[in-house]
Design an enzyme around this catalytic site. Structure first.
Site, PDB file in Angstrom:
ATOM      1  N   HIS A  83       0.849  -1.193   0.000  1.00  0.00           N
ATOM      2  CA  HIS A  83       0.000   0.000   0.000  1.00  0.00           C
ATOM      3  C   HIS A  83       0.885   1.242   0.000  1.00  0.00           C
ATOM      4  CE1 HIS A  83       0.975  -0.474   4.238  1.00  0.00           C
ATOM      5  NE2 HIS A  83       0.498   0.728   4.505  1.00  0.00           N
TER       6      HIS A  83
ATOM      7  N   HIS B 175       1.383   3.959   1.986  1.00  0.00           N
ATOM      8  CA  HIS B 175       1.884   4.770   3.093  1.00  0.00           C
ATOM      9  C   HIS B 175       3.407   4.827   2.889  1.00  0.00           C
ATOM     10  CE1 HIS B 175      -1.853   3.988   5.814  1.00  0.00           C
ATOM     11  NE2 HIS B 175      -1.918   5.187   5.236  1.00  0.00           N
TER      12      HIS B 175
ATOM     13  N   ASP C  55       6.114   4.612   4.472  1.00  0.00           N
ATOM     14  CA  ASP C  55       7.083   3.644   4.997  1.00  0.00           C
ATOM     15  C   ASP C  55       7.161   2.368   4.149  1.00  0.00           C
ATOM     16  OD1 ASP C  55       4.440   3.345   6.037  1.00  0.00           O
ATOM     17  OD2 ASP C  55       5.125   2.127   7.727  1.00  0.00           O
ATOM     18  N   HIS C  56       6.251   2.209   3.173  1.00  0.00           N
ATOM     19  CA  HIS C  56       6.219   0.966   2.387  1.00  0.00           C
ATOM     20  C   HIS C  56       6.703   1.117   0.944  1.00  0.00           C
ATOM     21  CE1 HIS C  56       4.032  -1.426   5.468  1.00  0.00           C
ATOM     22  NE2 HIS C  56       3.827  -0.185   5.895  1.00  0.00           N
TER      23      HIS C  56
ATOM     24  N   HIS D 190      -6.757  -2.239   6.150  1.00  0.00           N
ATOM     25  CA  HIS D 190      -5.882  -1.181   6.662  1.00  0.00           C
ATOM     26  C   HIS D 190      -6.430   0.235   6.431  1.00  0.00           C
ATOM     27  CE1 HIS D 190      -2.207   0.518   8.085  1.00  0.00           C
ATOM     28  NE2 HIS D 190      -1.764   0.924   6.912  1.00  0.00           N
TER      29      HIS D 190
ATOM     30  N   ASP E  49       0.511  -3.983   6.263  1.00  0.00           N
ATOM     31  CA  ASP E  49      -0.221  -3.451   7.413  1.00  0.00           C
ATOM     32  C   ASP E  49      -1.668  -3.938   7.372  1.00  0.00           C
ATOM     33  OD1 ASP E  49       2.128  -2.123   7.728  1.00  0.00           O
ATOM     34  OD2 ASP E  49       1.322  -0.098   7.493  1.00  0.00           O
TER      35      ASP E  49
ATOM     36  N   HIS F 209       6.842  -4.870  11.418  1.00  0.00           N
ATOM     37  CA  HIS F 209       6.220  -3.550  11.507  1.00  0.00           C
ATOM     38  C   HIS F 209       6.125  -3.144  12.986  1.00  0.00           C
ATOM     39  CE1 HIS F 209       3.417  -0.232  10.514  1.00  0.00           C
ATOM     40  NE2 HIS F 209       3.936  -0.327   9.304  1.00  0.00           N
TER      41      HIS F 209
HETATM   42 ZN   LIG Z   1       3.353   0.895   7.687  1.00  0.00          ZN
HETATM   43 ZN   LIG Z   2       0.213   1.614   6.464  1.00  0.00          ZN
END
Ligand SMILES: [Zn+2]
Ligand SMILES: [Zn+2]
Length: 298
Positions: A60, A62, A64-65, A137, A207, A265
């Site tokens: 996804h 976000h 951080d990914h 998520h 997530d 995570h």
């Molecule tokens: Zn994340």
């Molecule tokens: Zn996320």
């Protein structure tokens, strides 16, 4: 094949854990599941070659990914990559990544194929397939299941020779499931070849809150890599933010009857994961919180 945990933290990096990225080395290929900022440096510190990455699966969007993708692509370009790179992700992937990769005075000199996947999609590759499932998520998110093709049973060479089969092409005929005739006697594969060996299954959730889709997708997996952002005292907060607690992830592993659970995570609030690991093991014994660079052979 082996898994290399390159980023086991969540949300933002800490001195101990980088943001999400898990590599799977399968034969000559390296598959990345998520590619957070700094993943290319994690690859360089590990013994994997960043140039050998040929598929990236984003769960996804976000930051951080996926924010590690442009830097990795630029480094590949500076090292004269020619092989194509495939990047997969949920709805929105094509426009988002095309836009991101067009920024700056930069053009990749190798083909980049960006593909969007629905939940329950299936992609077939040499020796394995990848299927997707919906993660829970709050933004479009998919998890990935890597499923190795079942392998032929073991060929018992001694037994073949005992039954009078001469070494050579007849060995492969039998291994492929065909009977052969030796001096008027039929020798069948069942006499020499063991039962087919089940291919390995690895599930990566990204997530997610605990969900039935995850349980179904990870049924009897060899490895489940599950969101475990917070400890159980903060289960409510985990749910509010679209994540799972350690105990929730362990319950999923138990219900899906997986062999091994890796919890990732991990929130930056935890300096080490030991207390979370103990919590998980009370519910599902074979649970581990991997550190960055932890390797697991399958
Ligand atoms: Zn994340
Ligand atoms: Zn996320």
């Amino acid at each position: 094949m082996k898994l290399v945990f390159l980023g086991t933290g969540g949300s933002y990096p800490t001195p101990n854990r980088n943001v999400p990225c898990t590599a799977l080395k399968y034969k000559g290929d390296i598959l990345l599941f998520d590619c957070g900022e700094g993943s290319q440096r994690q690859l360089m510190i590990s013994d994997l070659s960043f140039m050998q990455v040929d598929k990236i699966f984003i769960t996804h969007f976000h930051g951080d990914h996926f924010l590690g993708v442009p830097g990795l692509v630029q480094s590949m370009n500076m090292n004269d990559r020619e092989e194509p790179l495939y990047i997969y992700g949920p709805e929105g992937t094509v426009s988002l990544l095309k836009d991101l990769l067009s920024k700056g005075y930069f053009g990749a000199g190798f083909p980049i194929h960006i593909l969007e996947l629905e939940p329950e999609a299936r992609l077939d590759f040499d020796g394995y397939h990848i299927s997707t499932f919906r993660a829970d998520h709050g933004v479009p998110s998919i998890g990935y299941s890597f499923q190795e093709r079942d392998k032929k049973g073991r060929f018992d060479r001694e037994k073949a020779l005992d039954l009078g089969v001469p070494e050579g092409p007849l060995f492969s005929r039998i291994h492929e499931g065909k009977s052969v005739e030796i001096d008027g006697k039929v020798v069948s594969p069942e006499q020499i070849v063991g039962p087919p060996r089940k291919g390995k299954k690895i599930v990566y959730t990204g997530d997610t809150r605990p969900s039935q889709e995850v349980i179904d997708a990870s049924n009897r997996a060899d490895v489940l890599i599950h969101d475990s952002t917070l400890d159980s005292s903060m289960s409510d907060r985990a749910m509010e933010r679209g994540h799972s607690s350690t105990a929730m992830a362990a319950e999923i592993a138990k219900e899906a009857e997986v062999d091994k659970l890796f919890l990732t995570h991990i929130s930056p609030r935890y300096t080490n994961g030991e207390e979370l690991e103990d919590e998980a093991r009370e519910i599902f014994e074979n649970s581990t919180i991997p550190d960055d660079f932890f390797e697991y052979e399958l």
